[in-house]
Write an enzyme that holds these catalytic residues in place. Structure first.
Site, PDB file in Angstrom:
ATOM      1  N   LYS A  22       0.852  -1.205   0.000  1.00 18.81           N
ATOM      2  CA  LYS A  22       0.000   0.000   0.000  1.00 18.81           C
ATOM      3  C   LYS A  22       0.882   1.247   0.000  1.00 18.81           C
ATOM      4  CE  LYS A  22      -1.813   1.567   4.030  1.00 18.81           C
ATOM      5  NZ  LYS A  22      -1.494   2.985   4.318  1.00 18.81           N
ATOM      6  N   CYS A 116      -5.290   7.658   9.307  1.00 16.73           N
ATOM      7  CA  CYS A 116      -5.580   7.041  10.607  1.00 16.73           C
ATOM      8  C   CYS A 116      -5.431   8.071  11.729  1.00 16.73           C
ATOM      9  CB  CYS A 116      -4.600   5.901  10.871  1.00 16.73           C
ATOM     10  SG  CYS A 116      -4.857   4.518   9.786  1.00 16.73           S
ATOM     11  N   ARG A 121      -0.489  14.434  13.087  1.00 18.72           N
ATOM     12  CA  ARG A 121      -0.043  14.218  11.701  1.00 18.72           C
ATOM     13  C   ARG A 121      -0.006  15.529  10.905  1.00 18.72           C
ATOM     14  NH1 ARG A 121      -2.174   8.662   9.355  1.00 18.72           N
ATOM     15  NH2 ARG A 121      -0.053   8.600   8.543  1.00 18.72           N
TER      16      ARG A 121
HETATM   17  C1  EPZ Z   1       3.845   6.996   6.480  1.00 20.42           C
HETATM   18  O1  EPZ Z   1       3.032   8.000   7.067  1.00 20.42           O
HETATM   19  C2  EPZ Z   1       2.955   5.768   6.331  1.00 20.42           C
HETATM   20  N1  EPZ Z   1       1.827   6.083   5.465  1.00 20.42           N
HETATM   21  C3  EPZ Z   1       2.439   5.340   7.707  1.00 20.42           C
HETATM   22  O2  EPZ Z   1       1.687   4.144   7.523  1.00 20.42           O
HETATM   23  C4  EPZ Z   1       3.642   5.040   8.603  1.00 20.42           C
HETATM   24  O3  EPZ Z   1       3.169   4.735   9.891  1.00 20.42           O
HETATM   25  C5  EPZ Z   1       4.559   6.268   8.665  1.00 20.42           C
HETATM   26  O4  EPZ Z   1       4.955   6.655   7.329  1.00 20.42           O
HETATM   27  C6  EPZ Z   1       5.829   5.993   9.463  1.00 20.42           C
HETATM   28  O5  EPZ Z   1       6.512   4.924   8.901  1.00 20.42           O
HETATM   29  C7  EPZ Z   1       2.005   6.082   4.125  1.00 20.42           C
HETATM   30  O6  EPZ Z   1       3.092   5.834   3.617  1.00 20.42           O
HETATM   31  C8  EPZ Z   1       0.798   6.398   3.291  1.00 20.42           C
HETATM   32  P1  EPZ Z   1       5.822  10.298   8.691  1.00 20.42           P
HETATM   33  P2  EPZ Z   1       3.563   9.534   7.145  1.00 20.42           P
HETATM   34  O7  EPZ Z   1       5.753  11.569   7.938  1.00 20.42           O
HETATM   35  O8  EPZ Z   1       4.342   9.840   5.923  1.00 20.42           O
HETATM   36  C9  EPZ Z   1       5.510  13.542  12.180  1.00 20.42           C
HETATM   37  C10 EPZ Z   1      -0.175   2.742   7.694  1.00 20.42           C
HETATM   38  O9  EPZ Z   1      -0.726   2.179   8.651  1.00 20.42           O
HETATM   39  N2  EPZ Z   1       5.414  14.527  11.097  1.00 20.42           N
HETATM   40  O10 EPZ Z   1       7.025   9.424   8.545  1.00 20.42           O
HETATM   41  O11 EPZ Z   1       2.420  10.381   7.496  1.00 20.42           O
HETATM   42  C11 EPZ Z   1       4.301  12.618  12.217  1.00 20.42           C
HETATM   43  O12 EPZ Z   1       3.226  13.227  12.920  1.00 20.42           O
HETATM   44  C12 EPZ Z   1       0.266   4.171   7.818  1.00 20.42           C
HETATM   45  O13 EPZ Z   1       0.085   2.192   6.587  1.00 20.42           O
HETATM   46  C13 EPZ Z   1       5.388  15.880  11.423  1.00 20.42           C
HETATM   47  O14 EPZ Z   1       5.418  16.248  12.586  1.00 20.42           O
HETATM   48  O15 EPZ Z   1       4.538   9.422   8.400  1.00 20.42           O
HETATM   49  C14 EPZ Z   1       4.856  11.408  12.912  1.00 20.42           C
HETATM   50  O16 EPZ Z   1       4.860  11.618  14.303  1.00 20.42           O
HETATM   51  C15 EPZ Z   1      -0.051   4.774   9.182  1.00 20.42           C
HETATM   52  N3  EPZ Z   1       5.310  16.780  10.412  1.00 20.42           N
HETATM   53  C16 EPZ Z   1       6.300  11.322  12.395  1.00 20.42           C
HETATM   54  O17 EPZ Z   1       6.604  12.646  11.917  1.00 20.42           O
HETATM   55  C17 EPZ Z   1       5.257  16.402   9.093  1.00 20.42           C
HETATM   56  O18 EPZ Z   1       5.204  17.273   8.204  1.00 20.42           O
HETATM   57  C18 EPZ Z   1       6.489  10.320  11.250  1.00 20.42           C
HETATM   58  O19 EPZ Z   1       5.565  10.655  10.241  1.00 20.42           O
HETATM   59  C19 EPZ Z   1       5.277  15.017   8.780  1.00 20.42           C
HETATM   60  C20 EPZ Z   1       5.365  14.097   9.807  1.00 20.42           C
END
Ligand code: EPZ
Length: 422
Positions: A22, A116, A121
């Site tokens: 996905k 989710c 986020r």
């Molecule tokens: C991706 O989400 C995945 N989703 C998530 O999978 C996965 O849990 C996550 O990466 C971490 O591996 C997709 O790829 C569609 P991040 P993403 O940006 O990109 C904070 C699933 O179940 N953050 O790596 O949203 C954020 O809040 C889903 O398949 C900021 O603060 O994750 C989090 O605490 C759930 N500001 C951390 O960084 C931002 O601009 C990691 O988020 C971006 C993120």
């Protein structure tokens, strides 16, 4: 609403083939928008999030057709640059279209992304990176307009290895005739897969999989045929189904190099796990041992998306485990539901203390995709019948999960809820 009614205590055994990833298919679909030619994506799972992303591309003017796990995207007519609010809210990866819109049109209009409910986020890392690349960002209430007047060489640093922000930067950088250096990049396999596709389209992307990625982009990206990675999270969830039922599973078409931390933990809990490059064999003991301390980390650490499934295994184990959720601030919704099944779990902020116990079937409610999978896993092991009220979360990321596990010996009945006793 989808409801899964399942009878626990049945041993799962047999063979499965991993679904497409996905979290690879979603950015690959955005990448197809960067070319005016036709791209064909293989191994794209037939799940709601991927199909919603395809709908987003269609509203932008693409023609998207699905034949099984093959998606064909004709982006010739994709002149739109605004993602409808309703579709934006359906999932997180809708924000990943922004990088592609900027790369294609030099502008994009999006609204607050969905996804989710596992934390705030925000998308501040995405927007800061874009502004470092010369993009102008204007917010009007929850509508965001991004404009790139003049592309330029950039050196961008992420404060945290954000998967989505890394992917968004790569999507824009690949489509502008400049050199972009991205530091502090996320290292997930899905990012390497996206980089491979962007290279096949004509960009030069070096260093993906490491924390410094250099992109030399071009306005002339061409259509490609690309096969998405196998889903390492869904594959590990299948292994968990055999593990929690004292069963055995042969899992094919996986990339075991991407699953090291999960396979290690399953061995630690007492499973016999053998693997070649693309196949895993697992045989579980009658009852799992606890995992010790599990901390979720950016790749190659233990993935946050497996925290809930492994916490369900820990809840049914014969000894204790501690989970530290370091990636998201609110990713223990499944704990309250597992407690309804008799789980002995204490949560303090981002730490869950789990004492293994015997689980009993109950009626439970999912709140997010991976939490829903955790409740299904617990239902496989629980004594009696468990009803998982899904509200569509599980189908967002798992392709025909009930059918897959029933083929291994589970007894899961899927209904829309009208025909089940309340
Ligand atoms: C991706 O989400 C995945 N989703 C998530 O999978 C996965 O849990 C996550 O990466 C971490 O591996 C997709 O790829 C569609 P991040 P993403 O940006 O990109 C904070 C699933 O179940 N953050 O790596 O949203 C954020 O809040 C889903 O398949 C900021 O603060 O994750 C989090 O605490 C759930 N500001 C951390 O960084 C931002 O601009 C990691 O988020 C971006 C993120």
């Amino acid at each position: 609403m989808t409801i899964y009614e399942m009878e626990g205590g049945r041993r799962l055994e047999g063979e499965l083939s991993a679904q497409g990833a996905k979290n690879a298919a979603l950015p690959l679909l955005s990448a197809a928008l960067l070319s005016r030619e036709v791209s064909v994506l293989e191994h794209c799972p037939d799940i709601d999030d991927v199909n919603v992303q395809a709908q987003i591309l269609e509203t932008l003017g693409c023609r998207v057709t699905r034949e099984g796990e093959r998606l064909t995207i004709d982006a010739a007519g994709a002149e739109g640059f605004e993602v409808p609010r309703a579709l934006m809210g359906r999932m997180r990866s809708s924000v990943m279209v922004l990088g592609a819109l900027l790369g294609r049109h030099g502008r994009g209009v999006i609204h607050s992304p969905g996804g989710c409910a596992i934390g705030a986020r925000p998308i501040d890392f995405h927007l800061k990176a874009f502004s470092d690349m010369g993009v102008r960002i204007d917010w009007q209430q929850d509508e965001l307009t991004a404009t790139l007047d003049a592309a330029r060489d950039s050196d961008v640093a992420l404060p945290f290895p954000s998967v989505g922000a890394t992917e968004n930067v790569l999507l824009l950088a690949a489509a502008i005739p400049c050199v972009t250096v991205l530091r502090g990049a996320a290292r997930e396999p899905e990012i390497v897969d996206l980089a491979h596709m962007l290279c096949e389209m004509g960009a030069a992307v070096e260093g993906a999989g490491g924390d410094v990625i250099t992109v030399r982009g071009t306005k002339e990206l061409h259509g490609v045929q690309h096969r998405a990675l196998s889903d390492r999270i869904a594959a590990a969830t299948d292994l968990c189904a055999a593990a929690i039922t004292g069963g055995s599973l042969t899992l094919c078409d996986v990339n075991t190099r991407h699953m090291g931390s999960a396979l290690e933990l399953l061995r630690h809990a007492g499973c016999a796990v053998l693997s070649t490059q693309d196949t895993v064999w697992l045989s579980a003991p009658k009852r799992l041992s606890g995992f010790g301390v599990v901390r979720t980390m950016p790749y190659p650490g233990f993935p946050t998306d497996l925290q809930a499934p492994f916490l369900a295994l820990a809840a049914a184990a014969q000894s204790g485990s501690v989970f530290i959720e370091s990636m998201f601030e609110n990713r223990f919704h499944h704990v309250e539901q597992l407690r309804k099944m008799g789980a002995d779990i204490e949560v303090q902020n981002r730490v869950a203390l789990v004492r293994g116990t015997n689980l009993t079937g109950a009626r439970v409610q999912t709140a997010d995709l991976r939490g829903g999978a955790a409740l299904m896993l617990a239902g496989l092991a629980a004594q009696g019948v468990t009803t998982v009220c899904d509200a569509g979360h599980i189908a967002r990321g798992y392709e025909r999960l009930a059918q897959r596990w029933n083929s291994l010996g589970a007894a899961i009945r899927v209904s829309t809820g009208e025909d089940l006793p309340t």
